[in-house]
Design a protein around this motif. Structure first.
Motif, mmCIF file in Angstrom:
data_model
loop_
_atom_site.group_PDB
_atom_site.id
_atom_site.type_symbol
_atom_site.label_atom_id
_atom_site.label_comp_id
_atom_site.label_asym_id
_atom_site.label_seq_id
_atom_site.Cartn_x
_atom_site.Cartn_y
_atom_site.Cartn_z
ATOM 1 N N GLY A 39 38.809 53.641 41.627
ATOM 2 C CA GLY A 39 37.678 53.094 42.375
ATOM 3 C C GLY A 39 37.344 51.653 42.037
ATOM 4 N N LYS A 40 38.159 51.007 41.205
ATOM 5 C CA LYS A 40 37.868 49.626 40.792
ATOM 6 C C LYS A 40 37.883 48.666 41.967
ATOM 7 N N THR A 41 39.002 48.650 42.694
ATOM 8 C CA THR A 41 39.137 47.693 43.787
ATOM 9 C C THR A 41 38.128 47.962 44.894
ATOM 10 N N THR A 42 37.870 49.234 45.192
ATOM 11 C CA THR A 42 36.867 49.559 46.211
ATOM 12 C C THR A 42 35.507 49.008 45.815
ATOM 13 N N THR A 43 35.150 49.178 44.551
ATOM 14 C CA THR A 43 33.873 48.656 44.063
ATOM 15 C C THR A 43 33.803 47.143 44.223
ATOM 16 N N MET A 44 34.894 46.465 43.892
ATOM 17 C CA MET A 44 34.911 45.002 43.969
ATOM 18 C C MET A 44 34.902 44.526 45.416
ATOM 19 N N ARG A 45 35.524 45.274 46.298
ATOM 20 C CA ARG A 45 35.494 44.917 47.719
ATOM 21 C C ARG A 45 34.071 45.047 48.288
ATOM 22 N N VAL A 46 33.358 46.079 47.838
ATOM 23 C CA VAL A 46 31.960 46.210 48.273
ATOM 24 C C VAL A 46 31.143 45.036 47.752
ATOM 25 N N GLY A 145 34.751 26.191 44.251
ATOM 26 C CA GLY A 145 33.361 25.849 44.548
ATOM 27 C C GLY A 145 32.474 25.731 43.330
ATOM 28 N N ASP A 146 33.059 25.711 42.126
ATOM 29 C CA ASP A 146 32.300 25.656 40.874
ATOM 30 C C ASP A 146 31.248 26.755 40.840
ATOM 31 N N PRO A 147 31.679 28.022 40.999
ATOM 32 C CA PRO A 147 30.738 29.140 41.087
ATOM 33 C C PRO A 147 30.151 29.496 39.723
ATOM 34 N N SER A 148 29.117 30.317 39.746
ATOM 35 C CA SER A 148 28.523 30.809 38.501
ATOM 36 C C SER A 148 28.970 32.238 38.210
ATOM 37 N N VAL A 149 29.656 32.865 39.179
ATOM 38 C CA VAL A 149 30.131 34.247 39.032
ATOM 39 C C VAL A 149 31.594 34.315 39.435
ATOM 40 N N LEU A 150 32.404 35.017 38.654
ATOM 41 C CA LEU A 150 33.809 35.250 38.998
ATOM 42 C C LEU A 150 34.066 36.743 39.094
ATOM 43 N N ILE A 151 34.739 37.167 40.171
ATOM 44 C CA ILE A 151 35.143 38.555 40.376
ATOM 45 C C ILE A 151 36.657 38.549 40.553
ATOM 46 N N LEU A 152 37.369 39.056 39.558
ATOM 47 C CA LEU A 152 38.827 38.935 39.525
ATOM 48 C C LEU A 152 39.465 40.305 39.357
ATOM 49 N N ASP A 153 40.345 40.650 40.283
ATOM 50 C CA ASP A 153 41.048 41.929 40.247
ATOM 51 C C ASP A 153 42.495 41.683 39.825
ATOM 52 N N GLU A 154 42.847 42.132 38.647
ATOM 53 C CA GLU A 154 44.209 42.000 38.098
ATOM 54 C C GLU A 154 44.715 40.553 38.130
ATOM 55 N N PRO A 155 43.963 39.590 37.605
ATOM 56 C CA PRO A 155 44.390 38.190 37.692
ATOM 57 C C PRO A 155 45.581 37.846 36.812
ATOM 58 N N ALA A 156 45.911 38.694 35.837
ATOM 59 C CA ALA A 156 47.017 38.382 34.931
ATOM 60 C C ALA A 156 48.362 38.873 35.438
ATOM 61 N N ASN A 157 48.380 39.609 36.552
ATOM 62 C CA ASN A 157 49.649 40.092 37.100
ATOM 63 C C ASN A 157 50.598 38.924 37.362
ATOM 64 N N GLY A 158 51.806 39.015 36.835
ATOM 65 C CA GLY A 158 52.805 37.991 37.099
ATOM 66 C C GLY A 158 52.752 36.801 36.165
ATOM 67 N N LEU A 159 51.736 36.710 35.316
ATOM 68 C CA LEU A 159 51.665 35.588 34.383
ATOM 69 C C LEU A 159 52.515 35.870 33.146
ATOM 70 N N ASP A 160 53.165 34.834 32.636
ATOM 71 C CA ASP A 160 53.935 34.990 31.406
ATOM 72 C C ASP A 160 52.968 34.948 30.216
ATOM 73 N N PRO A 161 53.440 35.200 28.992
ATOM 74 C CA PRO A 161 52.523 35.216 27.837
ATOM 75 C C PRO A 161 51.687 33.949 27.702
ATOM 76 N N ALA A 162 52.307 32.778 27.945
ATOM 77 C CA ALA A 162 51.538 31.535 27.853
ATOM 78 C C ALA A 162 50.478 31.481 28.942
ATOM 79 N N VAL A 181 31.484 36.939 34.425
ATOM 80 C CA VAL A 181 32.861 37.297 34.789
ATOM 81 C C VAL A 181 33.002 38.812 34.847
ATOM 82 N N LEU A 182 33.522 39.304 35.974
ATOM 83 C CA LEU A 182 33.943 40.706 36.084
ATOM 84 C C LEU A 182 35.455 40.697 36.238
ATOM 85 N N LEU A 183 36.139 41.319 35.293
ATOM 86 C CA LEU A 183 37.592 41.261 35.215
ATOM 87 C C LEU A 183 38.176 42.660 35.232
#
Length: 305
Positions: A39-46, A145-162, A181-183
């Motif tokens: 239910g993570k992504t559904t919650t974030m979509r709402v 947009g220099d926001p004050s809130v970030l909502i990120l779903d699986e942002p590390a997918n595909g990133l290397d260790p660095a 931040v919601l991660l």
């Protein structure tokens, strides 16, 4: 501030999110964890106004997302790094976003530099980007947009260790400057390193929530210890009335690490390892979400034993 209050989302007879309530505070990173389909992504979509709630609500800074004027200036969102126009270049994607938000084109160059996309890479079409590059582009768009809130779903997918370390530092810095931040991530070790608070969801319901230190402390059952003289260490601990049993190359003791260390010091015993006996975030995750996990140890007929 993100506030989720009694959020429920039904699809026909299926309840994807069931009376979910939690909050994400400014200056902190909140890890949102759960198995696939929890239910993570559904919650974030709402949260972002992409999916209507069946009941309950989500507010960001006291407002529903749809009621926030020019929302990209207040809320940065990355739900799917692949949901970008494949035929446009990275620079074009950001330029369209900047002009939609009323930002100068110079902001595009700032974001490209921030996420480490070179001038040459920014001119390539998104269809030719690796997943890691698309993630960087998506993060750049979320921060545009220099926001004050970030909502990120699986942002590390595909990133290397660095890249993962870069993202971790970026989110910590964002929160340190007062951002919320919601991660969501499946990389439990990374969430454990970056998150201040955690929300665990399974079968559409919250199974645990709180600050990281408190949740991790709940998994610390006893202590694991090793010493140069295991027999003497065992005898000393038992003499103090502590329950001891073998654990790998060392001992598991039904006591706190401080108690074990005190006994060892009193008997002049040398310790080579002493730590809490819990399994950390991974242990908590699997214990609390076991009912909603798809995974089980497979048994193959005819397989050699």
């Amino acid at each position: 501030m993100i506030t989720v209050s009694g959020l429920t989302k039904r699809y026909g007879g299926f309840t994807a999110v069931d009376a979910v309530t939690f909050s994400c505070r400014p200056g902190r990173v909140t890890g949102f964890l759960g198995p696939n389909g929890a239910g993570k992504t559904t919650t974030m979509r709402v949260m972002c106004g992409l999916t209507p709630a069946s009941a309950g609500e989500v507010t960001i800074g006291g407002h529903h997302f749809a009621d926030i004027p020019n929302p990209g200036r207040h809320v940065g969102v990355l739900l799917d790094a692949s949901a970008q126009h494949a035929g446009r270049t990275g620079r074009e994607v950001l330029t369209i976003g900047a002009r939609t938000m009323g930002l100068p084109d110079s902001r595009v160059d700032e974001m490209l530099a921030l996420v480490g996309l070179s001038p040459e890479e920014s001119k390539r079409r998104v269809r030719n980007y690796s997943l890691g590059m698309r993630q960087r582009l998506g993060i750049a768009h979320a921060l545009l947009g220099d926001p004050s809130v970030l909502i990120l779903d699986e942002p590390a997918n595909g990133l290397d260790p660095a890249g993962i370390r870069w993202m971790r530092d970026l989110l910590r810095d964002f929160a340190a400057r007062g951002g919320t931040v919601l991660l969501s991530s499946h990389l439990l070790n990374e969430v454990e390193q970056v998150a201040d608070d955690m929300v665990l969801i399974g079968n559409g319901r919250i199974v645990a929530a709180g600050d990281k230190a408190t949740l991790l402390a709940s998994s610390h059952t006893g202590a694991l210890v090793q010493g140069t003289d295991p027999a003497a260490l065992t005898a000393a601990l038992v003499a103090e009335g502590l329950a001891v049993r073998p654990a790998g190359e060392g001992l598991h003791v039904d006591a706190t690490p401080l108690q074990v260390g005190t006994v060892a010091a009193r008997h002049a015993l040398v310790l080579t390892d002493l730590r809490p006996g819990g399994g950390g975030l991974e242990s908590i995750f699997f214990e609390l979400t076991a009912d909603s996990s798809r995974e089980a140890v497979p048994t193959l007929e005819g397989a050699p034993s």
